[in-house]
Design a protein around this motif. Sequence first.
Motif, PDB file in Angstrom:
ATOM      1  N   ALA A  17       0.827  -1.212   0.000  1.00 33.63           N
ATOM      2  CA  ALA A  17       0.000   0.000   0.000  1.00 33.63           C
ATOM      3  C   ALA A  17       0.859   1.259   0.000  1.00 33.63           C
ATOM      4  CB  ALA A  17      -0.929   0.007   1.216  1.00 33.63           C
ATOM      5  N   GLY A  18       2.168   1.085   0.105  1.00 28.22           N
ATOM      6  CA  GLY A  18       3.073   2.227   0.100  1.00 28.22           C
ATOM      7  C   GLY A  18       3.554   2.635   1.472  1.00 28.22           C
ATOM      8  N   LYS A  19       3.334   1.771   2.464  1.00 22.62           N
ATOM      9  CA  LYS A  19       3.702   2.107   3.842  1.00 22.62           C
ATOM     10  C   LYS A  19       5.202   2.345   3.991  1.00 22.62           C
ATOM     11  CE  LYS A  19       2.173  -1.627   5.846  1.00 22.62           C
ATOM     12  NZ  LYS A  19       1.801  -2.373   4.624  1.00 22.62           N
ATOM     13  N   SER A  20       6.001   1.426   3.469  1.00 24.76           N
ATOM     14  CA  SER A  20       7.453   1.511   3.667  1.00 24.76           C
ATOM     15  C   SER A  20       8.066   2.706   2.948  1.00 24.76           C
ATOM     16  CB  SER A  20       8.132   0.219   3.202  1.00 24.76           C
ATOM     17  OG  SER A  20       7.783  -0.857   4.039  1.00 24.76           O
ATOM     18  N   SER A  21       7.722   2.888   1.681  1.00 24.77           N
ATOM     19  CA  SER A  21       8.290   3.996   0.912  1.00 24.77           C
ATOM     20  C   SER A  21       7.913   5.333   1.533  1.00 24.77           C
ATOM     21  CB  SER A  21       7.803   3.939  -0.539  1.00 24.77           C
ATOM     22  OG  SER A  21       8.228   2.745  -1.168  1.00 24.77           O
ATOM     23  N   THR A  22       6.654   5.458   1.912  1.00 27.03           N
ATOM     24  CA  THR A  22       6.187   6.702   2.522  1.00 27.03           C
ATOM     25  C   THR A  22       6.844   6.928   3.878  1.00 27.03           C
ATOM     26  OG1 THR A  22       4.044   6.507   1.400  1.00 27.03           O
ATOM     27  CG2 THR A  22       4.154   7.966   3.313  1.00 27.03           C
ATOM     28  N   SER A  23       6.894   5.886   4.693  1.00 27.60           N
ATOM     29  CA  SER A  23       7.462   6.012   6.042  1.00 27.60           C
ATOM     30  C   SER A  23       8.940   6.356   5.990  1.00 27.60           C
ATOM     31  CB  SER A  23       7.248   4.716   6.825  1.00 27.60           C
ATOM     32  OG  SER A  23       5.872   4.460   7.024  1.00 27.60           O
ATOM     33  N   ARG A  24       9.672   5.730   5.083  1.00 24.32           N
ATOM     34  CA  ARG A  24      11.104   6.021   4.966  1.00 24.32           C
ATOM     35  C   ARG A  24      11.338   7.468   4.529  1.00 24.32           C
ATOM     36  NH1 ARG A  24      11.477   0.600   2.698  1.00 24.32           N
ATOM     37  NH2 ARG A  24      12.503  -0.777   4.198  1.00 24.32           N
ATOM     38  N   ALA A  25      10.530   7.936   3.589  1.00 24.84           N
ATOM     39  CA  ALA A  25      10.671   9.315   3.126  1.00 24.84           C
ATOM     40  C   ALA A  25      10.386  10.297   4.255  1.00 24.84           C
ATOM     41  CB  ALA A  25       9.734   9.578   1.947  1.00 24.84           C
ATOM     42  N   LEU A  26       9.358  10.015   5.032  1.00 30.64           N
ATOM     43  CA  LEU A  26       9.002  10.891   6.146  1.00 30.64           C
ATOM     44  C   LEU A  26      10.049  10.848   7.250  1.00 30.64           C
ATOM     45  CD1 LEU A  26       5.184  10.125   6.334  1.00 30.64           C
ATOM     46  CD2 LEU A  26       6.233  12.262   5.563  1.00 30.64           C
ATOM     47  N   SER A  27      10.633   9.664   7.451  1.00 30.88           N
ATOM     48  CA  SER A  27      11.635   9.538   8.508  1.00 30.88           C
ATOM     49  C   SER A  27      12.842  10.424   8.201  1.00 30.88           C
ATOM     50  CB  SER A  27      12.072   8.074   8.673  1.00 30.88           C
ATOM     51  OG  SER A  27      12.898   7.644   7.602  1.00 30.88           O
ATOM     52  N   SER A  28      13.231  10.474   6.947  1.00 32.34           N
ATOM     53  CA  SER A  28      14.359  11.312   6.553  1.00 32.34           C
ATOM     54  C   SER A  28      14.009  12.795   6.631  1.00 32.34           C
ATOM     55  CB  SER A  28      14.801  10.964   5.122  1.00 32.34           C
ATOM     56  OG  SER A  28      15.268   9.636   5.047  1.00 32.34           O
ATOM     57  N   LYS A  29      12.806  13.125   6.220  1.00 36.01           N
ATOM     58  CA  LYS A  29      12.380  14.521   6.173  1.00 36.01           C
ATOM     59  C   LYS A  29      12.224  15.133   7.560  1.00 36.01           C
ATOM     60  CE  LYS A  29       8.981  17.500   3.900  1.00 36.01           C
ATOM     61  NZ  LYS A  29       7.843  17.533   2.938  1.00 36.01           N
ATOM     62  N   LEU A 152      -2.262   6.948  10.549  1.00 38.49           N
ATOM     63  CA  LEU A 152      -2.571   6.934   9.127  1.00 38.49           C
ATOM     64  C   LEU A 152      -2.933   5.525   8.679  1.00 38.49           C
ATOM     65  CD1 LEU A 152       0.531   8.985   7.902  1.00 38.49           C
ATOM     66  CD2 LEU A 152      -1.788   9.871   8.217  1.00 38.49           C
ATOM     67  N   TYR A 153      -3.819   5.447   7.699  1.00 39.02           N
ATOM     68  CA  TYR A 153      -4.125   4.157   7.073  1.00 39.02           C
ATOM     69  C   TYR A 153      -3.964   4.353   5.573  1.00 39.02           C
ATOM     70  CZ  TYR A 153      -6.261  -0.335   6.041  1.00 39.02           C
ATOM     71  OH  TYR A 153      -6.486  -1.631   5.601  1.00 39.02           O
ATOM     72  N   LEU A 154      -2.934   3.709   5.008  1.00 36.65           N
ATOM     73  CA  LEU A 154      -2.682   3.820   3.580  1.00 36.65           C
ATOM     74  C   LEU A 154      -3.422   2.720   2.829  1.00 36.65           C
ATOM     75  CD1 LEU A 154      -0.536   5.806   4.541  1.00 36.65           C
ATOM     76  CD2 LEU A 154       1.034   4.840   2.858  1.00 36.65           C
ATOM     77  N   TYR A 155      -4.106   3.139   1.789  1.00 39.93           N
ATOM     78  CA  TYR A 155      -4.885   2.200   0.975  1.00 39.93           C
ATOM     79  C   TYR A 155      -4.531   2.391  -0.489  1.00 39.93           C
ATOM     80  CZ  TYR A 155      -8.719   0.209  -1.699  1.00 39.93           C
ATOM     81  OH  TYR A 155      -9.448  -0.514  -2.620  1.00 39.93           O
ATOM     82  N   ALA A 156      -4.614   1.308  -1.246  1.00 36.10           N
ATOM     83  CA  ALA A 156      -4.477   1.378  -2.697  1.00 36.10           C
ATOM     84  C   ALA A 156      -5.257   0.211  -3.292  1.00 36.10           C
ATOM     85  CB  ALA A 156      -3.009   1.319  -3.123  1.00 36.10           C
TER      86      ALA A 156
END
Length: 222
Positions: A17-29, A152-156
């Motif tokens: 659902a994009g959890k990892s990619s989104t979380s990693r980007a936010l962690s860096s930001k 957050l709840y990511l859906y796709a």
Amino acid sequence: MSKKDFIIIAVDGGAAAGKSSTSRALSSKFDLMHVDTGSFYRATTVKLLEAGVAPEAGPAMDAALAKLELGTYIDENSAYIVVNDWIPDESIRSEEVNANVSQYAAIPELRKFLFDYQRDQANIAREEGFAGLIMEGRDIGSVIFPDADLRLYLYADPAKRAARRAAEGLSDSIEKRDQMDSSRKTAPLSIPEGATLVDSSEMTLEEVVEHVSDLVSKAYLQ
């Protein structure tokens, strides 16, 4: 309105659902310690398969879990589980693990075994000087951190998620995983009450990160 010194962000959602990619980007930001709890269940699944323990509750499962000693390894902004001095490798993404992880993750004893370890990641993030914790999984906002500053709840769309998995070269039955994770009796995959739903079906990763970044900024000021 003052800014919080430390925040906890819970990110839930189904496979791909994009959890990892989104979380990693936010962690860096935002300088957050990123934790992927799915890897916890994958790592313990590897060890339980190696021990020949079937994915069912019972004395054999209790005995196997008692032999697992957990630690944490931090690399840049991400924290990784360590099991009996073993830092998980690509074996946790194998077809065998994909086929079995949801069955093991449904076992109440395993979820109970990992509960305190997951909660303690917030303390580790504080000790390491991070501005907060971003933890992804399937029951973070409902069970592990129901009091998180942002849930957050990511859906796709399932077809979109299956395509993402295929593009990564991974074999994964998205709908089967969702059905198993959503129907288990203990801590099922669900949208936590009060959580913010983010549908990434027609969004790029950059668009999802930009959208969620606004929510994170607001969470700091609540």
